[in-house]
Design an enzyme around this catalytic site. Structure first.
Site, mmCIF file in Angstrom:
data_model
loop_
_atom_site.group_PDB
_atom_site.id
_atom_site.type_symbol
_atom_site.label_atom_id
_atom_site.label_comp_id
_atom_site.label_asym_id
_atom_site.label_seq_id
_atom_site.Cartn_x
_atom_site.Cartn_y
_atom_site.Cartn_z
ATOM 1 N N LYS A 152 -2.492 -10.459 0.912
ATOM 2 C CA LYS A 152 -1.743 -11.406 1.722
ATOM 3 C C LYS A 152 -0.770 -12.202 0.864
ATOM 4 O O LYS A 152 0.357 -12.435 1.230
ATOM 5 C CB LYS A 152 -2.711 -12.341 2.451
ATOM 6 C CG LYS A 152 -2.038 -13.392 3.309
ATOM 7 C CD LYS A 152 -1.237 -12.747 4.434
ATOM 8 C CE LYS A 152 -0.464 -13.730 5.268
ATOM 9 N NZ LYS A 152 0.589 -13.079 6.056
ATOM 10 N N GLU A 160 12.698 -5.313 9.213
ATOM 11 C CA GLU A 160 11.367 -5.898 9.417
ATOM 12 C C GLU A 160 10.488 -4.971 10.270
ATOM 13 O O GLU A 160 9.299 -4.812 9.997
ATOM 14 C CB GLU A 160 11.528 -7.284 10.064
ATOM 15 C CG GLU A 160 10.242 -8.009 10.400
ATOM 16 C CD GLU A 160 9.339 -8.293 9.206
ATOM 17 O OE1 GLU A 160 9.720 -8.031 8.058
ATOM 18 O OE2 GLU A 160 8.200 -8.754 9.441
ATOM 19 N N LYS A 185 6.956 -3.442 8.987
ATOM 20 C CA LYS A 185 5.694 -3.631 9.720
ATOM 21 C C LYS A 185 5.007 -2.290 9.927
ATOM 22 O O LYS A 185 3.813 -2.156 9.710
ATOM 23 C CB LYS A 185 5.926 -4.291 11.087
ATOM 24 C CG LYS A 185 6.318 -5.749 11.072
ATOM 25 C CD LYS A 185 5.217 -6.703 10.675
ATOM 26 C CE LYS A 185 5.120 -6.913 9.213
ATOM 27 N NZ LYS A 185 5.939 -7.897 8.568
ATOM 28 N N CYS A 198 -6.909 -12.213 -5.477
ATOM 29 C CA CYS A 198 -8.196 -12.845 -5.774
ATOM 30 C C CYS A 198 -8.336 -14.188 -5.068
ATOM 31 O O CYS A 198 -7.353 -14.882 -4.823
ATOM 32 C CB CYS A 198 -8.319 -13.078 -7.266
ATOM 33 S SG CYS A 198 -8.142 -11.589 -8.230
ATOM 34 N N GLU A 210 3.641 -0.839 6.596
ATOM 35 C CA GLU A 210 2.542 -1.625 6.019
ATOM 36 C C GLU A 210 1.197 -1.335 6.661
ATOM 37 O O GLU A 210 0.192 -1.214 5.964
ATOM 38 C CB GLU A 210 2.805 -3.120 6.247
ATOM 39 C CG GLU A 210 3.597 -3.802 5.188
ATOM 40 C CD GLU A 210 3.611 -5.296 5.416
ATOM 41 O OE1 GLU A 210 3.197 -6.018 4.521
ATOM 42 O OE2 GLU A 210 4.044 -5.738 6.502
ATOM 43 N N ARG A 250 -7.046 -12.186 2.226
ATOM 44 C CA ARG A 250 -6.095 -12.128 1.115
ATOM 45 C C ARG A 250 -6.029 -10.733 0.484
ATOM 46 O O ARG A 250 -5.109 -10.454 -0.286
ATOM 47 C CB ARG A 250 -6.478 -13.155 0.050
ATOM 48 C CG ARG A 250 -6.370 -14.586 0.545
ATOM 49 C CD ARG A 250 -6.961 -15.533 -0.459
ATOM 50 N NE ARG A 250 -6.224 -15.532 -1.696
ATOM 51 C CZ ARG A 250 -5.227 -16.353 -1.987
ATOM 52 N NH1 ARG A 250 -4.858 -17.255 -1.116
ATOM 53 N NH2 ARG A 250 -4.612 -16.302 -3.139
ATOM 54 N N TRP A 303 -9.254 -8.811 -6.699
ATOM 55 C CA TRP A 303 -8.263 -7.758 -6.438
ATOM 56 C C TRP A 303 -7.935 -7.212 -7.814
ATOM 57 O O TRP A 303 -7.311 -7.890 -8.625
ATOM 58 C CB TRP A 303 -7.055 -8.384 -5.767
ATOM 59 C CG TRP A 303 -6.032 -7.419 -5.244
ATOM 60 C CD1 TRP A 303 -6.034 -6.784 -4.038
ATOM 61 C CD2 TRP A 303 -4.816 -7.024 -5.891
ATOM 62 N NE1 TRP A 303 -4.909 -6.016 -3.908
ATOM 63 C CE2 TRP A 303 -4.141 -6.133 -5.021
ATOM 64 C CE3 TRP A 303 -4.235 -7.317 -7.131
ATOM 65 C CZ2 TRP A 303 -2.920 -5.547 -5.342
ATOM 66 C CZ3 TRP A 303 -3.020 -6.722 -7.449
ATOM 67 C CH2 TRP A 303 -2.374 -5.848 -6.554
ATOM 68 N N ASN A 354 -8.702 -16.498 -11.140
ATOM 69 C CA ASN A 354 -7.529 -15.876 -10.507
ATOM 70 C C ASN A 354 -6.392 -15.923 -11.517
ATOM 71 O O ASN A 354 -6.243 -16.933 -12.209
ATOM 72 C CB ASN A 354 -7.078 -16.654 -9.277
ATOM 73 C CG ASN A 354 -8.018 -16.494 -8.103
ATOM 74 O OD1 ASN A 354 -8.998 -15.767 -8.196
ATOM 75 N ND2 ASN A 354 -7.711 -17.184 -7.020
ATOM 76 N N GLY A 355 -5.570 -14.891 -11.550
ATOM 77 C CA GLY A 355 -4.431 -14.896 -12.473
ATOM 78 C C GLY A 355 -4.592 -13.802 -13.512
ATOM 79 O O GLY A 355 -5.447 -12.913 -13.382
ATOM 80 N N HIS A 405 26.148 7.837 7.270
ATOM 81 C CA HIS A 405 26.447 7.995 5.840
ATOM 82 C C HIS A 405 25.246 8.554 5.065
ATOM 83 O O HIS A 405 25.182 8.405 3.853
ATOM 84 C CB HIS A 405 26.879 6.655 5.248
ATOM 85 C CG HIS A 405 28.114 6.110 5.899
ATOM 86 N ND1 HIS A 405 29.363 6.687 5.733
ATOM 87 C CD2 HIS A 405 28.294 5.092 6.768
ATOM 88 C CE1 HIS A 405 30.259 6.015 6.446
ATOM 89 N NE2 HIS A 405 29.626 5.045 7.089
HETATM 90 O O1 M6R Z 1 4.059 -15.465 1.234
HETATM 91 P P1 M6R Z 1 5.433 -14.854 1.083
HETATM 92 O O2 M6R Z 1 6.274 -15.055 2.274
HETATM 93 O O3 M6R Z 1 6.123 -15.301 -0.162
HETATM 94 O O4 M6R Z 1 5.155 -13.309 0.939
HETATM 95 C C1 M6R Z 1 6.196 -12.426 0.679
HETATM 96 C C2 M6R Z 1 5.763 -10.985 0.881
HETATM 97 O O5 M6R Z 1 4.748 -10.657 -0.017
HETATM 98 C C3 M6R Z 1 5.268 -10.750 2.308
HETATM 99 O O6 M6R Z 1 6.227 -11.094 3.260
HETATM 100 C C4 M6R Z 1 4.877 -9.288 2.513
HETATM 101 O O7 M6R Z 1 6.003 -8.466 2.467
HETATM 102 C C5 M6R Z 1 4.112 -9.148 3.827
HETATM 103 N N1 M6R Z 1 2.988 -8.287 3.661
HETATM 104 C C6 M6R Z 1 4.966 -8.655 4.925
HETATM 105 O O8 M6R Z 1 4.262 -8.383 6.088
#
Ligand code: M6R
Length: 618
Positions: free
Chosen positions: A613, A491, A495, A2, A498, A27, A74, A100-101, A514
């Site tokens: 985000k 990573e 990526k 949000c 995601e 976001r 959200w 928000n929250g 394994h």
């Molecule tokens: O803002 P942060 O680094 O704390 O966020 C952590 C994760 O939510 C963030 O890295 C998430 O995995 C991303 N979408 C990765 O691309």
């Protein structure tokens, strides 16, 4: 997740709020709305869907006023719908609230307010806040309280009833030009302009208007009119606002000539690395300078263990940090998922230093881990990108990434900045704990070369674009790397999943035999992150094993590595660099791969489904 934006001044509130909401879109959200205040009336437009739809609705049926609040939702309580979108009205429409929250006791409050005759329209936890404030306003018909203070008083009386987290912005029909806002566990920042004030959950939303900002703390309530800004803490009374300056240019959050924020942020990485290291390398002592850490050399020598807590990409960066610090500083490091660290009560001792890593500085799990470490009396440090964020302010010291705003949901430039900062940290700790000058100098020179090396690695883009077509209809992929490149494999897999929704798993290369080797078939590509290193020959054998089973192979390797190139179906060459910065050059083609695969598959790259985000709920 949000987003909140608010405006009180002399311009059309609807236009300022819409511009702010557009800047919050990154976001992740599913519905949106605004309320404005004009001539003793609250005007409301809200709907499920994108800000563009709200803009169309407002073009058809504009709303007046120079004071208003806006929101991107959200969904948590109740599905995305016009009714559940914020703002929510309280009483008989005398109050408008965006939130928000999460309010944890919303069920009990809903029952209580319903019994008092309040009628609920939505399924949200937010609507109870609106009714609660409306009820306090009715109870407060005290002639002693000046009209201008009524809303603030009602909010101050309602807040203690709320359990959970909130960033709130509130309008009252009878309080012209006034926004009251409150923060508990969900960020809010006030923008200070010329005869105008703005409010946002994220400074990005208001940066084009003003770079003068006041970050609110938990427990603070702010009263904003065009010409006044008053802050009070719910328990401690008036607070003198401290004005900070946003240190990045507002156009840093603009897309510019790029097609997507992710593409822009990948391309920005040479500059990101330059900024992360700027002023932090000290050649004469072959070390790094990290003033914000608030640690004397004596204190560094006292540390016996480091614990990193983080989530997602930041967790992967922390894993690179573990390898780097153990190697350069000979200090044991553990990397924890912040959500696990928080609740599993790990044994720590007096000589443990807890670090949290977060791009946003607002991730609820990471903030929770930080609070838990503090509660137990451990010294805490943070590695954060967003200046003034909750984590940055709660830690006892830390290091900023200086990467500028990262808008794409898939984190890219923050990862490389985190790795660079962790390398600086390893160098700094190492030099205090016995790393020889000559080795320190080699590390420093590697970091100096990192921006140029990253620029060269990004030149793989045309090759990656071609390779992407091989992944377009893939259902599953393996990413393998070892040592410092194992976190890079993780990573790369994150990526890809995601933003292209292709299932991908990362493993240490040697783990393949394994279990994961069972997945190898002609339809399942394996990505080897394999720049040359001491264990390269072993990696080449693992590649041969995959090849023997008909698995397609994409290899990221050192330029000129003929053997690797011969084994791989697709070879992505990166510059030959010292091991310390190999994670940086190796991650670039993987970020580009995810980007181009997602592009070919027509995915919404900057706003992938279901993701936000900044994950500000547990
Ligand atoms: O803002 P942060 O680094 O704390 O966020 C952590 C994760 O939510 C963030 O890295 C998430 O995995 C991303 N979408 C990765 O691309």
């Amino acid at each position: 997740m949000c987003g909140i934006v608010g405006y009180t001044g002399h311009e059309s509130a609807a236009s300022v709020l819409l511009a702010g909401l557009r800047r919050l879109e990154y976001r992740g959200y599913d519905s949106t709305g605004i309320a404005s205040l004009h001539d003793g009336r609250l005007h409301l437009r809200k709907l499920a869907g994108r800000v563009r739809r709200l803009e169309e609705a407002l073009a058809e049926s504009p709303i007046p006023g120079a004071c208003g609040i806006g929101h991107t939702r959200w969904a948590t309580h109740g599905p995305p719908s016009d009714i559940n979108a914020h703002p929510h009205l309280g009483g008989e429409g005398e109050v408008a609230v965006v939130h928000n929250g999460v309010i944890e006791n919303h069920d009990a409050l809903r029952a209580e307010l319903s019994a008092d005759g309040f009628t609920f329209q939505s399924q949200t936890d937010t609507e109870v806040i609106a009714h609660l404030i409306a009820r306090e306003l009715r109870l407060l018909r005290d002639p002693q309280i000046p009209r201008a203070d009524l809303l603030l008083n009602a909010v101050l009386r309602a807040l203690p009833r709320l359990e959970g987290t909130y960033g709130l912005a509130i309008l009252h029909r009878d309080s012209p030009g006034l926004i009251v806002a409150a923060r508990q566990g969900s960020p809010l920042v006030v923008g200070v302009g010329e005869h105008e004030h703005l409010l946002a959950s994220d400074a990005t939303a208001i940066a084009p208007h003003t770079r003068q900002v006041v970050f609110l703390e938990d427990g603070e309530v702010v009263r904003l009119t065009p010409d006044s800004l008053q802050i009070a803490h719910v328990n401690r009374g008036p607070v003198t606002p401290r004005i900070d300056r946003i240190d990045w240019a507002p156009d840093a959050a603009e897309l510019g000539p790029h097609d997507h924020y992710m593409q822009k942020e990948i391309r920005e990485q040479p500059e990101t690395l330059r900024n992360a290291c700027r002023g932090r390398l000290r050649r004469d002592q072959a070390t790094a300078v990290l003033g914000g850490l608030n640690l004397t050399p004596r204190q560094v020598r006292h540390i016996r263990r480091i614990v990193f807590a983080a989530c997602g990409t930041s967790w992967h960066a922390a894993l690179v940090g573990e390898y780097l610090i153990e190697r350069l500083a000979r200090l044991p490091v553990e990397v924890e998922y912040a959500s696990e660290f928080r609740y599993r009560n790990p044994p720590l001792d007096d000589r443990t230093l807890v670090f949290v890593l977060s791009q946003s500085g607002e991730t609820a799990d990471t903030l929770g881990a930080l609070h838990e470490a503090k509660r137990r009396g451990f010294p805490t440090r943070a590695i954060v990108n967003t200046v003034g964020s909750s984590i940055a302010r709660a830690a006892d010291g830390g290091i900023y990434l200086h990467a500028g705003p990262e808008i794409g949901v898939a984190s890219t430039k923050a990862f490389s900045a985190q790795v660079a900062v962790l390398a600086l940290l390893a160098l700094y700790f190492g030099r205090i704990r016995g790393l020889p000058f000559v080795d320190g100098l080699a590390a420093l020179e590697a970091l100096e070369f990192a921006p140029e090396a990253m620029a060269q690695a990004l030149q793989t883009e045309p090759l990656v674009r071609d390779a992407a077509s091989r992944f377009q209809s893939t259902r599953s992929a393996l990413f393998l790397g070892r040592d410092l490149l194992y976190p890079v494999a993780l990573e790369g897999a994150l990526k890809l999943k995601e933003i292209s929704y292709i299932h991908a798993e990362g493993y240490p290369t040697a783990e393949m035999k394994h279990g994961p080797i069972a997945l190898i078939d002609p339809e399942t590509p394996t990505v080897f992150v394999a720049p040359r290193g001491p264990l390269h020959a072993k990696t080449l054998s693992n590649i041969a094993e995959v090849k023997a089973r008909g698995g397609p192979i994409l290899a990221v390797g050192t330029q000129g590595d003929a053997e690797l190139q011969r084994l791989a179906d697709v070879f992505l060459p990166v510059p030959d660099v010292p091991e310390l910065i190999q994670p940086l050059v190796a991650v670039a083609p993987l970020q580009l791969l995810a980007y181009h695969v997602a592009r070919l598959r027509g995915c919404d790259i900057d706003k992938p489904r279901n993701l936000a985000k900044s994950v500000t709920v547990e």
